[in-house]
Design an enzyme around this catalytic site. Structure first.
Site, mmCIF file in Angstrom:
data_model
loop_
_atom_site.group_PDB
_atom_site.id
_atom_site.type_symbol
_atom_site.label_atom_id
_atom_site.label_comp_id
_atom_site.label_asym_id
_atom_site.label_seq_id
_atom_site.Cartn_x
_atom_site.Cartn_y
_atom_site.Cartn_z
ATOM 1 N N LYS A 1 0.874 -1.180 0.000
ATOM 2 C CA LYS A 1 0.000 0.000 0.000
ATOM 3 C C LYS A 1 0.909 1.226 0.000
ATOM 4 C CE LYS A 1 -3.841 2.141 2.573
ATOM 5 N NZ LYS A 1 -4.783 2.011 3.701
ATOM 6 N N SER B 1 -9.814 2.277 2.819
ATOM 7 C CA SER B 1 -8.893 2.982 1.960
ATOM 8 C C SER B 1 -7.908 2.083 1.222
ATOM 9 C CB SER B 1 -8.106 4.009 2.790
ATOM 10 O OG SER B 1 -7.284 3.343 3.731
ATOM 11 N N SER C 1 -10.170 -0.076 7.009
ATOM 12 C CA SER C 1 -9.570 -0.032 5.675
ATOM 13 C C SER C 1 -8.879 -1.290 5.172
ATOM 14 C CB SER C 1 -8.580 1.119 5.593
ATOM 15 O OG SER C 1 -9.295 2.306 5.400
HETATM 16 N N1 GLN Z 1 -13.300 4.914 6.240
HETATM 17 C C1 GLN Z 1 -12.668 5.279 7.467
HETATM 18 C C2 GLN Z 1 -12.140 6.688 7.371
HETATM 19 O O1 GLN Z 1 -12.254 7.274 6.330
HETATM 20 C C3 GLN Z 1 -11.561 4.311 7.814
HETATM 21 C C4 GLN Z 1 -10.374 4.492 6.948
HETATM 22 C C5 GLN Z 1 -9.220 3.639 7.378
HETATM 23 O O2 GLN Z 1 -9.384 2.622 8.044
HETATM 24 N N2 GLN Z 1 -8.028 4.089 7.017
HETATM 25 O O3 GLN Z 1 -11.621 7.214 8.318
#
Ligand code: GLN
Length: 483
Positions: free
Chosen positions: A75, A150, A174
């Site tokens: 990632k 994400s 995410s």
């Molecule tokens: N969707 C959540 C956010 O936007 C979690 C994102 C994540 O786990 N990085 O904060």
């Protein structure tokens, strides 16, 4: 070759059935054939072939381990020496880190081959991979839908067989949410299990890196390398790392599964609920006992998270000021202009929204009302998990309320987007480990089952996931056109 699991590929490499260079070339070719998914931000072809050659030497001289020669992808939130690390943002479009993240270092040392850096929501803020500066990633099961976020590039790449496995990070879901929407296996470890050193910070008290793979068996191998104490991360926990593969075949007879009633209420799509009910029946057949439980504070998870995570992000992202590194605006008039335009032009809309919310929640007069209150709720949520996990071995539930939604569908409605993490966020607030495993399909789109365990019980979670994957084949399905 690309259809085989990590375990099968590792055996193939060691028996000499194919070389790491051949395997790496196969994956590089697939990546270039499927660029339309937009899963990669950077492909490191030259480096991958160099690493593959070095892996072949280790394979020949008997110094290989399970990951030696396996093509993986990172990632783009993990810093990589000499390779661009963007975090999905224009702010870091020109950033080349002077060091490797600990996770990258560990995977490199094991001899894994890095194919490239994977697309993601900007600074890991999002649930659909549409906030990336590099454009939306497409879900290989239906390219008009999102892969989740994400870590959407990671999930799409593993599902489409553009990498054998990938790293992801999970602040509020995410790893698990995109794993569920793309039909792969994703594990968010206990907070502190995997080093955050060199992992660009979003909300430091919630962020945790973990593996995204096709099966639990593969996740055990990747986690084995990723996990462990790191003196460079002050929240890394100094506990021995168990042998994750050794526990996979334990029997599930007598396993106590808790189903929180709050996870199975109105917000859950009824077709998704039906898939989960079938999966839970499968566990019953494996000898598990199902126990209804209640976790009354779960409903407060989203509001608490959307105070705490933005608060931490507003502090973490203050370092991007146009002075030290990253994007700098053209011809600044003075220092204030340099700061405001560099940040104004370098960050996307969602990141700015989070910084504004966080700064507000931390400001004098609002700190007690919002931030302190959210921290108190966080404690109540952790207690809910502790109490539940004192009675049952594992908690099960949905990962997402629906299957993958359409690209563009929720971008104009942040609250609707935030609600797609309703089943994952509480886990990060508590810090416990959790997985998403493929459990079936609704109208051709994958559904994930969430398994939540006690602190540092990743071995038990992997065992519970693996036993299910021995009697089902959802995790072996491949999207059409990617076979
Ligand atoms: N969707 C959540 C956010 O936007 C979690 C994102 C994540 O786990 N990085 O904060």
């Amino acid at each position: 070759m690309h259809t085989k699991t990590l375990t099968e590929l590792s055996l193939g490499l060691r028996s000499g059935a194919f070389s790491s260079v051949e395997l790496t070339q196969t994956f590089l070719q697939r990546i270039s054939q499927h660029q339309d998914l937009n899963a990669y931000i950077t492909v490191t072809e030259e480096l991958a072939l160099q690493q593959a050659l070095a892996a072949d030497v280790r394979l020949a001289n008997g110094t290989a381990d399970c990951l030696t020669g396996i093509p993986i992808a990172q990632k783009d939130i993990f810093c990589t020496l000499d390779v661009k690390t963007t975090c999905g943002s224009k702010m870091l479009d020109n950033f080349i880190a002077p060091y490797n993240a600990t996770v990258v270092e560990k995977l490199n040392q094991s001899g894994a081959v890095m194919l490239g850096k994977l697309n993601m929501d900007e600074f890991a803020m999002g649930s659909s991979n549409e906030t990336s500066y590099y454009g939306a990633v497409k879900n290989p099961w239906n390219i008009t839908t999102v892969p989740g976020g994400s870590s959407g590039g990671s999930a799409a790449a593993v599902a489409a067989r553009l990498a054998v496995c990938a790293t992801g990070t999970d602040t509020g879901g995410s790893i698990r949410q995109p794993a569920a929407l793309c039909g792969i296996t994703g594990l968010k470890p206990t907070y502190g299990r995997v080093s955050r050193y060199g992992m660009i910070a979003y909300a430091s008290s919630l962020d945790q890196g973990g593996p995204m793979t096709r099966s639990a068996e593969d996740a055990a191998i990747v986690l084995q390398t990723m996990a462990g104490f790191d003196a460079k991360d002050s929240t890394s926990v100094d506990l021995p790392v168990p042998n994750y593969s050794a526990e996979l075949n334990n029997s599930l007879a007598g396993l106590k599964i808790g189903l929180p009633k709050e996870f199975f209420s109105d917000g859950l799509n009824s077709d998704v609920a039906a898939v989960l009910a079938t999966a839970i029946d499968e566990y019953r057949k494996l000898g598990a006992e199902i126990i209804d439980i209640s976790m009354p504070n779960l409903k407060l998870a989203i509001p608490a998270y959307y105070v705490i995570a933005p608060a931490e992000c507003s502090a973490n992202l203050s370092r991007f000021d146009g002075v030290r590194y990253g994007y700098r605006c053209e011809n600044p008039k003075d220092l204030t202009d340099l700061y405001t335009r560099s940040r104004g032009e370098g960050f996307g809309k969602e990141v700015k929204r989070r910084i504004l919310m966080g700064t507000y929640a931390l400001s004098t007069g609002y700190y007690d009302a919002y931030y302190l209150k959210a921290q108190k709720i966080r404690r109540l949520i952790s207690d809910d998990f502790k109490n539940a996990l004192a009675k049952v071995d594992v908690i099960m539930g949905p990962v997402t309320p629906t299957t993958a939604f359409g690209i563009g569908e929720k971008m104009d409605d942040p609250i609707e987007m935030y609600l797609s993490d309703i089943y994952t966020i509480a886990i990060n607030l508590a810090g416990v480990p959790a997985m998403s495993i493929p459990a079936g399909f609704v109208a051709g789109m994958p559904v994930g089952l969430q398994l939540i365990g006690s602190y540092f019980a990743e071995d038990r979670l992997l065992n519970i996931a693996h036993q299910y994957q021995q009697v089902t084949d959802w995790h072996q399905q491949t999207p059409n056109g990617f076979e």
